[in-house]
Design a protein around this motif. Structure first.
Motif, PDB file in Angstrom:
ATOM      1  N   ASN A  78       0.832  -1.209   0.000  1.00 31.75           N
ATOM      2  CA  ASN A  78       0.000   0.000   0.000  1.00 31.75           C
ATOM      3  C   ASN A  78       0.865   1.257   0.000  1.00 31.75           C
ATOM      4  OD1 ASN A  78      -2.676   1.230   0.160  1.00 31.75           O
ATOM      5  ND2 ASN A  78      -2.080   1.865   2.221  1.00 31.75           N
ATOM      6  N   ASP A  79       2.010   1.208   0.695  1.00 30.67           N
ATOM      7  CA  ASP A  79       2.944   2.338   0.681  1.00 30.67           C
ATOM      8  C   ASP A  79       3.454   2.600  -0.738  1.00 30.67           C
ATOM      9  OD1 ASP A  79       2.718   2.727   3.391  1.00 30.67           O
ATOM     10  OD2 ASP A  79       4.520   1.582   3.907  1.00 30.67           O
ATOM     11  N   ILE A  80       3.692   1.527  -1.483  1.00 29.37           N
ATOM     12  CA  ILE A  80       4.182   1.675  -2.856  1.00 29.37           C
ATOM     13  C   ILE A  80       3.127   2.353  -3.728  1.00 29.37           C
ATOM     14  CG2 ILE A  80       4.855   0.386  -4.924  1.00 29.37           C
ATOM     15  CD1 ILE A  80       6.191  -1.659  -3.081  1.00 29.37           C
ATOM     16  N   VAL A  81       1.863   1.992  -3.512  1.00 28.63           N
ATOM     17  CA  VAL A  81       0.775   2.649  -4.250  1.00 28.63           C
ATOM     18  C   VAL A  81       0.774   4.148  -3.955  1.00 28.63           C
ATOM     19  CG1 VAL A  81      -1.730   2.813  -4.516  1.00 28.63           C
ATOM     20  CG2 VAL A  81      -0.642   0.562  -4.338  1.00 28.63           C
ATOM     21  N   LYS A  82       0.955   4.504  -2.672  1.00 29.10           N
ATOM     22  CA  LYS A  82       1.001   5.920  -2.295  1.00 29.10           C
ATOM     23  C   LYS A  82       2.214   6.611  -2.913  1.00 29.10           C
ATOM     24  CE  LYS A  82      -1.302   5.256   2.188  1.00 29.10           C
ATOM     25  NZ  LYS A  82      -1.119   5.340   3.664  1.00 29.10           N
ATOM     26  N   LEU A  83       3.342   5.905  -2.942  1.00 29.31           N
ATOM     27  CA  LEU A  83       4.554   6.478  -3.526  1.00 29.31           C
ATOM     28  C   LEU A  83       4.333   6.810  -4.997  1.00 29.31           C
ATOM     29  CD1 LEU A  83       7.584   7.163  -3.231  1.00 29.31           C
ATOM     30  CD2 LEU A  83       8.078   4.786  -3.853  1.00 29.31           C
ATOM     31  N   PHE A  84       3.667   5.925  -5.724  1.00 25.34           N
ATOM     32  CA  PHE A  84       3.399   6.182  -7.142  1.00 25.34           C
ATOM     33  C   PHE A  84       2.338   7.263  -7.331  1.00 25.34           C
ATOM     34  CE2 PHE A  84       6.051   2.664  -8.109  1.00 25.34           C
ATOM     35  CZ  PHE A  84       6.367   2.770  -9.455  1.00 25.34           C
ATOM     36  N   GLY A  85       1.645   7.600  -6.255  1.00 28.26           N
ATOM     37  CA  GLY A  85       0.722   8.727  -6.324  1.00 28.26           C
ATOM     38  C   GLY A  85       1.436  10.064  -6.364  1.00 28.26           C
ATOM     39  N   THR A  86       2.734  10.079  -6.006  1.00 25.17           N
ATOM     40  CA  THR A  86       3.520  11.320  -6.025  1.00 25.17           C
ATOM     41  C   THR A  86       4.316  11.477  -7.317  1.00 25.17           C
ATOM     42  OG1 THR A  86       5.503  10.319  -5.014  1.00 25.17           O
ATOM     43  CG2 THR A  86       3.779  11.116  -3.525  1.00 25.17           C
ATOM     44  N   ILE A  87       4.197  10.519  -8.227  1.00 27.01           N
ATOM     45  CA  ILE A  87       4.988  10.550  -9.454  1.00 27.01           C
ATOM     46  C   ILE A  87       4.587  11.747 -10.308  1.00 27.01           C
ATOM     47  CG2 ILE A  87       3.459   9.161 -10.924  1.00 27.01           C
ATOM     48  CD1 ILE A  87       5.963   7.631 -11.860  1.00 27.01           C
ATOM     49  N   LYS A  88       5.551  12.315 -11.026  1.00 25.33           N
ATOM     50  CA  LYS A  88       5.303  13.462 -11.897  1.00 25.33           C
ATOM     51  C   LYS A  88       5.227  12.989 -13.343  1.00 25.33           C
ATOM     52  CE  LYS A  88       7.843  16.532  -8.760  1.00 25.33           C
ATOM     53  NZ  LYS A  88       6.653  17.242  -8.265  1.00 25.33           N
ATOM     54  N   SER A  89       4.668  13.837 -14.208  1.00 21.64           N
ATOM     55  CA  SER A  89       4.487  13.408 -15.599  1.00 21.64           C
ATOM     56  C   SER A  89       4.584  14.583 -16.556  1.00 21.64           C
ATOM     57  CB  SER A  89       3.129  12.717 -15.776  1.00 21.64           C
ATOM     58  OG  SER A  89       2.071  13.635 -15.563  1.00 21.64           O
ATOM     59  N   TYR A  90       4.835  14.242 -17.823  1.00 21.72           N
ATOM     60  CA  TYR A  90       4.777  15.192 -18.930  1.00 21.72           C
ATOM     61  C   TYR A  90       3.552  14.872 -19.783  1.00 21.72           C
ATOM     62  CZ  TYR A  90       9.672  16.278 -17.793  1.00 21.72           C
ATOM     63  OH  TYR A  90      10.822  16.651 -17.150  1.00 21.72           O
ATOM     64  N   ASP A  91       3.225  15.783 -20.693  1.00 23.26           N
ATOM     65  CA  ASP A  91       2.030  15.606 -21.526  1.00 23.26           C
ATOM     66  C   ASP A  91       2.138  14.423 -22.482  1.00 23.26           C
ATOM     67  OD1 ASP A  91       0.856  17.785 -20.319  1.00 23.26           O
ATOM     68  OD2 ASP A  91       1.481  19.210 -21.867  1.00 23.26           O
ATOM     69  N   ASP A  92       3.365  13.980 -22.780  1.00 17.78           N
ATOM     70  CA  ASP A  92       3.541  12.895 -23.746  1.00 17.78           C
ATOM     71  C   ASP A  92       3.460  11.510 -23.115  1.00 17.78           C
ATOM     72  OD1 ASP A  92       5.864  12.878 -22.305  1.00 17.78           O
ATOM     73  OD2 ASP A  92       7.220  12.968 -24.029  1.00 17.78           O
ATOM     74  N   GLY A  93       3.066  11.438 -21.838  1.00 17.44           N
ATOM     75  CA  GLY A  93       2.935  10.142 -21.184  1.00 17.44           C
ATOM     76  C   GLY A  93       4.188   9.671 -20.475  1.00 17.44           C
ATOM     77  N   THR A  94       5.195  10.541 -20.369  1.00  9.81           N
ATOM     78  CA  THR A  94       6.422  10.212 -19.645  1.00  9.81           C
ATOM     79  C   THR A  94       6.211  10.455 -18.149  1.00  9.81           C
ATOM     80  OG1 THR A  94       7.821  10.792 -21.522  1.00  9.81           O
ATOM     81  CG2 THR A  94       8.855  10.794 -19.353  1.00  9.81           C
ATOM     82  N   PHE A  95       6.633   9.487 -17.323  1.00 11.22           N
ATOM     83  CA  PHE A  95       6.524   9.614 -15.868  1.00 11.22           C
ATOM     84  C   PHE A  95       7.913   9.552 -15.240  1.00 11.22           C
ATOM     85  CE2 PHE A  95       2.225   8.409 -16.911  1.00 11.22           C
ATOM     86  CZ  PHE A  95       1.438   9.010 -15.934  1.00 11.22           C
ATOM     87  N   TYR A  96       8.088  10.269 -14.137  1.00 11.57           N
ATOM     88  CA  TYR A  96       9.374  10.264 -13.441  1.00 11.57           C
ATOM     89  C   TYR A  96       9.173  10.683 -11.988  1.00 11.57           C
ATOM     90  CZ  TYR A  96       9.217  15.353 -13.794  1.00 11.57           C
ATOM     91  OH  TYR A  96       8.835  16.664 -13.677  1.00 11.57           O
TER      92      TYR A  96
END
Length: 390
Positions: A78-96
């Motif tokens: 569940n912590d990992i799910v929350k961590l991926f909730g903080t991920i940033k993104s660009y308009d082209d579908g790139t996540f980081y």
């Protein structure tokens, strides 16, 4: 702990006693947003530290001589799910993932931080049962991030890039499938085919799948067509292809929206295609010069007294005579391979005198016609013309 884990990976018999207490000690540093503190004295949470913590927890589970408390495994998932909730993104579908400044420590940057999370999450996924509830498009977006950064500026970033792609190539969450175009410039004149490749991040062949072109957008985001067309598959070259002529697209810039469908439903839990994929292309073609005419008129606005038709694509000779009060008028139209009016950014007319002196003019024009009026020299001179468009 790391030394024990490395020995275990090399085939040595290593057992971590009281794994539950070690697991709980590491877990105690986690925060409500899925990030981790470096130690009990740290006030701020860190995304980079979360990756390190998850990798350490994976080592604990791997070295434990008994099953680690399943409820704690569930909490970390569940912590990992929350961590991926903080991920940033660009308009082209790139996540980081990016890191903020933590306790005055060195700023890690998106490459180092994202690599830490990928390393930790994939390590943890490899040693626990069941799948992690991470959206496939975010795994694909991370792959696009590491593929899109090109050649990093440091050896450390280069290592993080290659290692992260290697971990994403083989992991128990989702294996990302990358859609790419071998060529993003297509010629209507040459009747080029639209070709699409779908591979893993390191170029391995994808499982059986279908690729559909579901939408074509113009440069102004105007919808050109929404008729879905399935691309044919060339097994020998591992490429999907489609003839662009039936699409009725003309010279210009377009955004093509693709949709990938896995043929085997069992592969849907193994691979991720990220839903729809958008790629930009440039369509080129031979621009035709139509209705070219040259004539002599009394003034700028007057109708020409004598008019001769020109074929500017051929070596056409026309003889005209005018006095110093009369004007030389040239007009023409430009059309695309589909017969539509074409208006370039600029049109230049080059006149070359028989004495080898050249004159260059910018030809003004409207959406329908280009026209230029020039003063005559008063004598019958020969001017081979050359038309250039930009």
């Amino acid at each position: 702990l790391l030394m024990h884990f490395l020995l275990h990976e090399q085939g040595h018999s290593v057992v971590l006693s009281d794994a539950d207490s070690t697991f709980h000690a590491i877990k105690a540093l986690s925060q409500s947003d899925g990030r981790w503190r470096y130690d009990t004295n740290s006030a701020e949470s860190s995304t980079f530290a979360a990756g390190i913590a998850l990798e350490a927890l994976a080592g604990v589970v791997s070295l434990s001589d008994a099953e680690v408390d399943p409820s704690m495994i569930g909490v970390v998932k569940n912590d990992i799910v929350k961590l991926f909730g903080t991920i940033k993104s660009y308009d082209d579908g790139t996540f980081y993932f990016d890191e903020k400044y933590v306790d005055g420590s060195e700023y890690k940057g998106p490459i180092t931080t994202s690599a830490s999370v990928v390393r930790g999450v994939t390590s943890f996924a490899n040693v626990v049962s069941g799948k992690l509830n991470i959206p496939g498009e975010k795994i694909l977006g991370l792959a696009k991030f590491f593929l899109g950064i090109g050649l990093p500026g440091s050896a450390k970033d280069c290592f993080n890039q290659i290692e992260s792609l290697s971990l994403l190539e083989n992991n128990r969450i989702f294996v990302p499938l990358i859609l790419s175009l071998p060529s993003k410039v297509l010629s209507l004149t040459s009747k080029d085919q639209l070709k699409v490749e779908v591979t893993t991040v390191f170029g391995s062949a994808a499982p059986p799948l279908r690729v559909n072109l579901v939408q074509v957008l113009g440069s102004d985001s105007k919808i050109i067509t929404t008729d879905s067309k399935e691309l044919q598959f060339d097994l020998d070259n591992n490429v999907h292809y489609l003839d662009i002529t039936p699409l009725k697209i003309d010279v210009g810039k377009y955004s093509l929206v693709f949709e990938i469908t896995l043929q085997d439903s069992e592969h849907e839990t193994v691979y991720t295609t990220g839903g729809r994929n958008t790629e930009s292309v440039v369509v080129t073609g031979l621009i035709k010069v139509d209705k070219a005419e040259i004539g002599i008129s009394e003034n700028d606005a007057g109708s020409a007294e004598s008019v001769e038709k020109l074929d500017l694509l051929k070596d056409t000779k026309v003889s005209l005579s005018a006095n110093h009060l009369q004007k030389l008028r040239l007009s023409f139209q430009l059309s695309t391979p589909l017969g539509r009016t074409f208006k370039p950014h600029q049109v230049f007319l080059k006149l070359k005198h028989e004495s080898k002196v050249e004159h260059l003019f910018v030809v003004p024009g409207s959406a329908r016609q280009f026209k230029i009026v020039l003063d005559s020299s008063g004598s019958p001179l020969e001017y081979p013309s050359m038309l250039e468009t930009v």
